[in-house]
Scaffold this motif. Structure first.
Motif, PDB file in Angstrom:
ATOM      1  N   HIS A  87       0.849  -1.192   0.000  1.00  0.00           N
ATOM      2  CA  HIS A  87       0.000   0.000   0.000  1.00  0.00           C
ATOM      3  C   HIS A  87       0.887   1.245   0.000  1.00  0.00           C
ATOM      4  CE1 HIS A  87      -3.546   2.427   0.572  1.00  0.00           C
ATOM      5  NE2 HIS A  87      -4.313   1.362   0.709  1.00  0.00           N
TER       6      HIS A  87
ATOM      7  N   TYR B 209       0.183   4.305  -0.383  1.00  0.00           N
ATOM      8  CA  TYR B 209      -0.417   5.441   0.323  1.00  0.00           C
ATOM      9  C   TYR B 209      -0.142   5.349   1.823  1.00  0.00           C
ATOM     10  CZ  TYR B 209      -3.974   8.885   1.634  1.00  0.00           C
ATOM     11  OH  TYR B 209      -4.627   9.979   2.143  1.00  0.00           O
TER      12      TYR B 209
ATOM     13  N   LYS C 163       3.519   6.071   2.602  1.00  0.00           N
ATOM     14  CA  LYS C 163       3.785   7.511   2.680  1.00  0.00           C
ATOM     15  C   LYS C 163       3.400   8.053   4.047  1.00  0.00           C
ATOM     16  CE  LYS C 163       2.879  11.880   0.308  1.00  0.00           C
ATOM     17  NZ  LYS C 163       2.130  12.554  -0.782  1.00  0.00           N
ATOM     18  N   ALA C 164       2.357   7.486   4.668  1.00  0.00           N
ATOM     19  CA  ALA C 164       1.974   7.924   6.008  1.00  0.00           C
ATOM     20  C   ALA C 164       3.074   7.614   7.019  1.00  0.00           C
ATOM     21  CB  ALA C 164       0.668   7.244   6.417  1.00  0.00           C
TER      22      ALA C 164
ATOM     23  N   LYS D 244      -8.373  -2.809  -1.009  1.00  0.00           N
ATOM     24  CA  LYS D 244      -9.083  -1.531  -1.063  1.00  0.00           C
ATOM     25  C   LYS D 244      -9.753  -1.275   0.278  1.00  0.00           C
ATOM     26  CE  LYS D 244     -10.747   2.152  -3.089  1.00  0.00           C
ATOM     27  NZ  LYS D 244      -9.875   3.263  -3.490  1.00  0.00           N
TER      28      LYS D 244
ATOM     29  N   GLU E  65      -9.699   5.098   3.807  1.00  0.00           N
ATOM     30  CA  GLU E  65      -8.253   5.219   3.639  1.00  0.00           C
ATOM     31  C   GLU E  65      -7.703   6.483   4.288  1.00  0.00           C
ATOM     32  OE1 GLU E  65      -7.058   4.942  -0.391  1.00  0.00           O
ATOM     33  OE2 GLU E  65      -7.068   2.749  -0.416  1.00  0.00           O
ATOM     34  N   GLN E  66      -8.400   7.608   4.135  1.00  0.00           N
ATOM     35  CA  GLN E  66      -7.896   8.869   4.672  1.00  0.00           C
ATOM     36  C   GLN E  66      -7.826   8.832   6.191  1.00  0.00           C
ATOM     37  OE1 GLN E  66      -6.631  11.372   2.970  1.00  0.00           O
ATOM     38  NE2 GLN E  66      -6.174  12.534   4.828  1.00  0.00           N
TER      39      GLN E  66
ATOM     40  N   TRP F 138      -4.982   6.626   7.241  1.00  0.00           N
ATOM     41  CA  TRP F 138      -3.715   7.338   6.982  1.00  0.00           C
ATOM     42  C   TRP F 138      -3.359   8.230   8.167  1.00  0.00           C
ATOM     43  CZ3 TRP F 138      -1.489  12.113   6.486  1.00  0.00           C
ATOM     44  CH2 TRP F 138      -0.326  12.201   5.703  1.00  0.00           C
TER      45      TRP F 138
END
Length: 622
Positions: A261, A263, A266-267, A307, A311-312, A315
């Motif tokens: 993942h 994303y 990056k977190a 999925k 997600e936000q 994060w």
């Protein structure tokens, strides 16, 4: 017009499905081991021959199968994990599609021995190319014993594109480690060509990580734990000083399933912002427990992409929990003293120990001028004769032109002297911000990246030294250092060990993935040897992971990748101030290389700003 659409035979359909599910021997082991976990196994043994090309055997002590289930399990879309479409959003098992065994049997020769606990005798089933060869009773222990031989024997194009045994074995170990990290309470073993590479006994998660990646991780792991209404996050992140340039262990697990993942990655890196240098990556092992209805795992054949519905929010949760773990570590730093075999120092007890404070004694009547030793030396009476030569010289004016000229000629430097004079010769090169070398050429202004230029110079030097007979010279370490590698890194190390020896490394295998670093190439004395070798291993692993097209486009072999890694480590870093002679040496050495325009990995080294463009900058616009 006759009809042209027809149904494909099951064997052809299975081979098509195998192209997505079974990509290499590591895919076979992943599917079979996941099935063993779903079957409730406590011990899983994997035996591989020739990196899976010849044979793959997975033995477990799970629940086993009946003769009917054993036959039906190799049919397409036959599974015990789900029964209806809604079950896809309530998954608690690793597998659910029912395609793995059918895909494996379509491209290999499979033999299965299985028995359930309440059966007195088991069954043996032989399948090749989706066709059942034989099925008969057999005496066997409880569980399943899968033997997959001659993978892709009927698909020669797929078998031809398999990579070297070392690369395939590295991929197998990587897939096996991902499953072993999820289930620390299970016993995993791995054998390759009769040698045991892994023996992971049940224990805690921290112990499992240490067993897989080495003891150096024991002191670098920081616990992470957070429980919210969305999900529960547990695991470990590393201390900032444990970050690496490449090849870091970054793992995400969702409900016991490994995932990729970017994303969420990056977190994690956002939480480490300003704590690790740019380009460095800290290892982390994060486990998510989330409601299966809030995720979708049925979006990729290998099930490595998931999925998320929120997600936000997740994060932001990752950033918060990782920062909290790092903050606790920074607030109370650990003081690690080596107390092994050290004598115990008793605690001072003034009531018990009769210890008196030291006293200072002196003679108040002592006078040094009255007690001068007779042997003391005195100045000679004719001291004026020592300075006659100096007094006879005529002093010169330090600010006179003659003095400035003599100082400039003696230094031979274009830098300003103590009195502000400079030589009449301007420097041939100019360094801009410690990164670029600027020099004048006939066509204009040439700008050279000093780091990339030195990488190209050192790369060709190491390549010529490695190809020369006898290899490069080695600098012995005063105190040899030891490094412990994971099984996958050990495979890569054994593959490149002759190349490293030719470059000047002196490494001695100590067994169990441990190597002693006795020497490094001459000229690298100021570089940390362990970090350098880890960087080389990461670069070689990335080189092997590239597909054939990318590798052919770059034109780098494994040995050239080693030379490039060594050149990057020894090259002049950005920010180092160079003298005019050093810049002249870099320019001359660069233009003696076979390629002055690009580094070995294709990055530009120099650009030329044409004289016409420079003149245009000073031409007023009308």
């Amino acid at each position: 017009m006759s009809d042209i659409i027809r149904l494909l035979p099951d064997s052809v359909a299975n081979q098509i499905a195998a192209g997505e599910v079974i990509q290499r021997p590591a895919s076979v082991i992943k599917e079979l081991v996941e099935n063993a976990v779903d079957a409730g196994a406590h011990t899983i043994n994997v035996i591989v021959v020739d990196a899976g090309r010849t044979s793959i055997q997975v033995i477990d002590d799970g629940c086993g199968m009946s003769p009917t289930d054993a036959r039906l399990a190799f049919e397409r879309h036959a599974t015990s994990k789900i029964q209806k479409a809604d079950d896809l959003f309530a998954l608690h098992t690793m597998g659910f599609r029912g395609e793995a065994l059918a895909s494996i049997a379509a491209v290999a020769q499979v033999e299965l021995q299985t028995r359930m606990a309440n059966d007195e005798i088991g069954t043996q089933l032989s399948i090749a190319g989706s066709k059942v060869i034989d099925q008969q009773p057999v005496a066997c222990p409880v569980g399943c014993n899968f033997r997959v031989e001659n993978l892709f024997y009927n698909v020669p194009a797929r078998r031809k594109f398999l990579k070297s045994n070392a690369t395939e074995l590295n991929n197998i170990l990587t897939a096996y480690e991902r499953i072993a990290l999820v289930y620390p309470d299970l016993h995993f073993t791995f054998h390759h060509n009769g040698a045991e590479l892994l023996n992971l006994r049940p224990g805690s998660l921290r112990q499992r990580i240490t067993d897989v990646f080495g003891k150096q991780y024991a002191q670098d792991l920081l616990p992470v734990e957070a429980d919210t209404v969305m999900c529960r996050v547990t695991g470990f992140v590393s201390k900032p000083e444990a970050a690496r340039k490449k090849g870091g262990q970054d793992y995400f697990f969702v409900n016991g399933r490994y995932m990729k993942h970017p994303y969420f990655h990056k977190a994690v890196m956002t939480a480490y912002e300003r704590l690790v240098p740019e380009g460095m990556q800290p290892p982390y092992f994060l486990y998510f427990e989330i409601n299966p209805s809030d995720i979708d795992v049925n979006i990729h054949p290998t099930k490595t992409e998931i999925k998320f519905e929120n997600e936000q929010a997740i994060w932001q949760l990752i950033v918060a929990v990782v920062r909290d773990a790092i903050g606790k570590f920074c607030e109370i730093p650990s003081i690690d003293f080596d107390t092994v075999d050290k004598p115990e120092i008793p605690i001072f007890d003034p009531s018990r120990d009769n210890i008196q404070a030291p006293k200072v004694t002196y003679n108040p009547s002592y006078n040094p001028f009255e007690h001068t030793p007779a042997s003391s030396r005195r100045a000679p009476s004719s001291w004026e004769s020592l300075y006659e030569e100096l007094l006879s010289e005529k002093p010169t004016n330090p600010a006179s032109p003659a003095s400035l000229t003599s100082q400039t000629s003696l230094t031979g430097s274009s830098e300003p002297s103590l009195f502000g004079a400079v030589s009449d010769k301007s420097p041939a090169h100019y360094q801009y911000k410690g990164q670029y070398i600027m020099t004048a050429v006939k066509s204009g202004l040439m700008i050279i990246d000093q780091y990339r230029a030195d990488v190209r110079i050192l790369f060709e030097r190491y390549a010529s030294t490695g190809s020369a007979e006898g290899g490069a010279s080695s600098q012995r370490l005063l105190f040899p250092e030891t490094m412990q590698l994971s099984p996958s890194d050990t495979v890569v190390m054994e593959q490149i060990l002759p190349e490293l020896s030719a470059l000047g490394f002196d490494l001695s295998p100590l067994g169990g993935g441990t190597f002693a670093v006795n020497g490094i190439p001459a000229g690298l004395e100021g570089i940390e040897p362990i970090s350098l070798i880890q960087q080389i291993l990461a670069d070689v692993t990335d080189h092997d992971a590239m597909d054939g097209a990318v590798s052919q486009a770059m034109g780098l072999s494994v040995s050239q990748s080693l030379h490039l890694s060594l050149a990057r480590a020894a090259a002049i870093p950005y920010g180092q101030v160079l003298s005019n002679e050093e810049m002249e040496n870099i320019v001359n050495s660069l233009f003696s290389c076979s390629n002055v325009n690009y580094t070995p990995d294709g990055k530009p080294i120099l650009v030329i700003l044409p004289q016409t463009d420079i003149d245009a900058l000073f031409t007023p616009k009308r």
